[in-house]
Design a protein around this motif. Structure first.
Motif, PDB file in Angstrom:
ATOM      1  N   THR A 125       0.852  -1.174   0.000  1.00  0.00           N
ATOM      2  CA  THR A 125       0.000   0.000   0.000  1.00  0.00           C
ATOM      3  C   THR A 125       0.895   1.232   0.000  1.00  0.00           C
ATOM      4  OG1 THR A 125      -1.677  -1.169   1.274  1.00  0.00           O
ATOM      5  CG2 THR A 125      -1.842   1.221   1.234  1.00  0.00           C
ATOM      6  N   ILE A 126       0.644   2.158  -0.921  1.00  0.00           N
ATOM      7  CA  ILE A 126       1.357   3.432  -0.975  1.00  0.00           C
ATOM      8  C   ILE A 126       0.301   4.525  -1.088  1.00  0.00           C
ATOM      9  CG2 ILE A 126       2.949   4.895  -2.304  1.00  0.00           C
ATOM     10  CD1 ILE A 126       4.387   2.360  -3.225  1.00  0.00           C
ATOM     11  N   ASN A 127       0.410   5.538  -0.227  1.00  0.00           N
ATOM     12  CA  ASN A 127      -0.581   6.628  -0.200  1.00  0.00           C
ATOM     13  C   ASN A 127      -2.007   6.092  -0.074  1.00  0.00           C
ATOM     14  OD1 ASN A 127       1.464   8.558  -0.483  1.00  0.00           O
ATOM     15  ND2 ASN A 127       1.370   8.434  -2.704  1.00  0.00           N
ATOM     16  N   ASN A 128      -2.165   5.075   0.774  1.00  0.00           N
ATOM     17  CA  ASN A 128      -3.466   4.447   1.040  1.00  0.00           C
ATOM     18  C   ASN A 128      -4.093   3.787  -0.179  1.00  0.00           C
ATOM     19  OD1 ASN A 128      -3.533   5.066   3.828  1.00  0.00           O
ATOM     20  ND2 ASN A 128      -4.110   7.172   3.315  1.00  0.00           N
ATOM     21  N   LEU A 129      -3.294   3.474  -1.197  1.00  0.00           N
ATOM     22  CA  LEU A 129      -3.793   2.778  -2.378  1.00  0.00           C
ATOM     23  C   LEU A 129      -3.062   1.445  -2.532  1.00  0.00           C
ATOM     24  CD1 LEU A 129      -3.956   5.728  -4.926  1.00  0.00           C
ATOM     25  CD2 LEU A 129      -5.897   4.541  -3.874  1.00  0.00           C
ATOM     26  N   PRO A 130      -3.774   0.395  -2.944  1.00  0.00           N
ATOM     27  CA  PRO A 130      -3.108  -0.886  -3.191  1.00  0.00           C
ATOM     28  C   PRO A 130      -2.221  -0.784  -4.431  1.00  0.00           C
ATOM     29  CG  PRO A 130      -5.444  -1.008  -3.761  1.00  0.00           C
ATOM     30  CD  PRO A 130      -5.217   0.353  -3.191  1.00  0.00           C
ATOM     31  N   VAL A 131      -1.017  -1.346  -4.330  1.00  0.00           N
ATOM     32  CA  VAL A 131      -0.042  -1.250  -5.420  1.00  0.00           C
ATOM     33  C   VAL A 131       0.729  -2.547  -5.560  1.00  0.00           C
ATOM     34  CG1 VAL A 131       0.288   1.241  -5.054  1.00  0.00           C
ATOM     35  CG2 VAL A 131       1.870  -0.392  -3.977  1.00  0.00           C
ATOM     36  N   LEU A 132       1.436  -2.658  -6.690  1.00  0.00           N
ATOM     37  CA  LEU A 132       2.519  -3.613  -6.856  1.00  0.00           C
ATOM     38  C   LEU A 132       3.771  -2.778  -6.970  1.00  0.00           C
ATOM     39  CD1 LEU A 132       1.101  -6.160  -9.460  1.00  0.00           C
ATOM     40  CD2 LEU A 132       0.989  -6.229  -6.954  1.00  0.00           C
ATOM     41  N   CYS A 133       4.827  -3.235  -6.315  1.00  0.00           N
ATOM     42  CA  CYS A 133       6.077  -2.494  -6.342  1.00  0.00           C
ATOM     43  C   CYS A 133       7.253  -3.464  -6.402  1.00  0.00           C
ATOM     44  CB  CYS A 133       6.193  -1.586  -5.116  1.00  0.00           C
ATOM     45  SG  CYS A 133       6.254  -2.505  -3.555  1.00  0.00           S
ATOM     46  N   VAL A 134       8.431  -2.912  -6.559  1.00  0.00           N
ATOM     47  CA  VAL A 134       9.656  -3.691  -6.654  1.00  0.00           C
ATOM     48  C   VAL A 134      10.342  -3.703  -5.284  1.00  0.00           C
ATOM     49  CG1 VAL A 134      11.943  -3.798  -7.728  1.00  0.00           C
ATOM     50  CG2 VAL A 134       9.952  -3.113  -9.076  1.00  0.00           C
ATOM     51  N   ALA A 135      10.780  -4.882  -4.852  1.00  0.00           N
ATOM     52  CA  ALA A 135      11.551  -5.046  -3.619  1.00  0.00           C
ATOM     53  C   ALA A 135      12.875  -5.704  -3.978  1.00  0.00           C
ATOM     54  CB  ALA A 135      10.781  -5.908  -2.617  1.00  0.00           C
ATOM     55  N   ALA A 136      13.908  -5.388  -3.229  1.00  0.00           N
ATOM     56  CA  ALA A 136      15.241  -5.925  -3.506  1.00  0.00           C
ATOM     57  C   ALA A 136      15.372  -7.380  -3.073  1.00  0.00           C
ATOM     58  CB  ALA A 136      16.307  -5.078  -2.812  1.00  0.00           C
ATOM     59  N   TYR A 137      14.590  -7.798  -2.091  1.00  0.00           N
ATOM     60  CA  TYR A 137      14.685  -9.162  -1.579  1.00  0.00           C
ATOM     61  C   TYR A 137      13.353  -9.552  -0.948  1.00  0.00           C
ATOM     62  CZ  TYR A 137      15.480  -6.537   2.719  1.00  0.00           C
ATOM     63  OH  TYR A 137      15.360  -5.641   3.764  1.00  0.00           O
ATOM     64  N   LYS A 138      13.138 -10.884  -0.814  1.00  0.00           N
ATOM     65  CA  LYS A 138      11.919 -11.369  -0.163  1.00  0.00           C
ATOM     66  C   LYS A 138      11.962 -10.924   1.289  1.00  0.00           C
ATOM     67  CE  LYS A 138      11.206 -15.815   0.159  1.00  0.00           C
ATOM     68  NZ  LYS A 138      10.742 -17.193  -0.053  1.00  0.00           N
ATOM     69  N   GLY A 139      10.926 -10.207   1.696  1.00  0.00           N
ATOM     70  CA  GLY A 139      10.882  -9.646   3.044  1.00  0.00           C
ATOM     71  C   GLY A 139      11.202  -8.162   3.044  1.00  0.00           C
ATOM     72  N   GLY A 140      11.695  -7.671   1.916  1.00  0.00           N
ATOM     73  CA  GLY A 140      12.047  -6.260   1.815  1.00  0.00           C
ATOM     74  C   GLY A 140      10.845  -5.395   1.525  1.00  0.00           C
ATOM     75  N   SER A 141      11.013  -4.118   1.815  1.00  0.00           N
ATOM     76  CA  SER A 141       9.943  -3.172   1.515  1.00  0.00           C
ATOM     77  C   SER A 141      10.094  -2.669   0.080  1.00  0.00           C
ATOM     78  CB  SER A 141       9.997  -1.998   2.509  1.00  0.00           C
ATOM     79  OG  SER A 141      11.256  -1.370   2.438  1.00  0.00           O
ATOM     80  N   CYS A 142       9.113  -1.908  -0.362  1.00  0.00           N
ATOM     81  CA  CYS A 142       9.175  -1.331  -1.709  1.00  0.00           C
ATOM     82  C   CYS A 142      10.421  -0.454  -1.820  1.00  0.00           C
ATOM     83  CB  CYS A 142       7.954  -0.452  -1.972  1.00  0.00           C
ATOM     84  SG  CYS A 142       6.396  -1.329  -2.051  1.00  0.00           S
ATOM     85  N   LEU A 143      11.096  -0.558  -2.952  1.00  0.00           N
ATOM     86  CA  LEU A 143      12.225   0.322  -3.197  1.00  0.00           C
ATOM     87  C   LEU A 143      11.731   1.762  -3.301  1.00  0.00           C
ATOM     88  CD1 LEU A 143      14.160  -1.625  -5.984  1.00  0.00           C
ATOM     89  CD2 LEU A 143      14.729  -1.473  -3.556  1.00  0.00           C
ATOM     90  N   PRO A 144      12.581   2.737  -2.938  1.00  0.00           N
ATOM     91  CA  PRO A 144      12.185   4.125  -3.183  1.00  0.00           C
ATOM     92  C   PRO A 144      11.927   4.278  -4.688  1.00  0.00           C
ATOM     93  CG  PRO A 144      14.175   4.027  -1.859  1.00  0.00           C
ATOM     94  CD  PRO A 144      13.887   2.621  -2.325  1.00  0.00           C
ATOM     95  N   ASP A 145      10.864   4.906  -5.043  1.00  0.00           N
ATOM     96  CA  ASP A 145      10.466   5.041  -6.450  1.00  0.00           C
ATOM     97  C   ASP A 145      10.315   3.672  -7.111  1.00  0.00           C
ATOM     98  OD1 ASP A 145      10.477   7.860  -6.362  1.00  0.00           O
ATOM     99  OD2 ASP A 145      12.646   7.864  -6.611  1.00  0.00           O
TER     100      ASP A 145
END
Length: 171
Positions: A84-104
């Motif tokens: 969730t980003i800005n209270n909206l559901p999203v798909l994002c890129v993470a560097a590793y399993k367990g990681g958070s969304c990368l900046p941008d």
């Protein structure tokens, strides 16, 4: 003659780099496509017309396809996760399993109320693609071919490197 030669070299270089891109927007199908060794497969079909202008399905297709390409070309398309980003559901890129969304690291924004976890699983579900041999995707399997989609601390992750490895093996 030198300028013509340089221009030709630049044009060939641009053409070959475009040919190597794994993600593209097919405006005829209004789909974000992924190029695998099995061929070009629709990853996302853009049919929702409820987003405000200028976000038509065609515009979203181009934007999201460019995001996938940017992360793929930079080597950061390791994992995709639902979040969730800005209270909206999203798909994002993470560097590793367990990681958070990368900046941008934003890939796709969904409408409020969309279950991003379910959308992520459905995107990579082979039955949706109806192409090539199916393989099972699950969160608690032992076979590495069945760990493309997994859960970590209650969050859904897709291992994109494993996904591309498997789509190049199974022909």
């Amino acid at each position: 003659v030198t300028i013509l030669g340089i221009a030709s070299a630049i044009a060939l270089s641009a053409e070959s780099s475009q040919a190597q891109e794994r993600f593209s927007c097919n405006l005829n199908r209004v789909s974000t496509m992924v190029q695998t060794e099995r061929g070009s497969i629709p990853l996302l079909r853009w049919t929702d017309r409820s987003f405000p202008p200028p976000y038509t399905p065609q515009q979203r297709c181009q934007i999201v396809s460019e995001r996938f390409t940017k992360f793929d070309n930079s080597g950061t398309l390791k994992y995709i996760k639902a979040d969730t980003i800005n209270n909206l559901p999203v798909l994002c890129v993470a560097a590793y399993k367990g990681g958070s969304c990368l900046p941008d690291g934003l890939l796709v924004t969904f409408k409020p109320g969309t279950n991003a976890d379910a959308a992520l699983v459905k995107i990579l579900d082979r039955r949706v693609w109806a192409a090539g041999e199916a393989y099972q995707l699950c969160s608690d399997c032992n076979d590495r071919s069945e760990r493309v989609i997994s859960q970590f601390n209650g969050e859904t992750y897709v291992d994109m490197e494993l996904f591309f490895s498997l789509t190049s093996q199974a022909k």
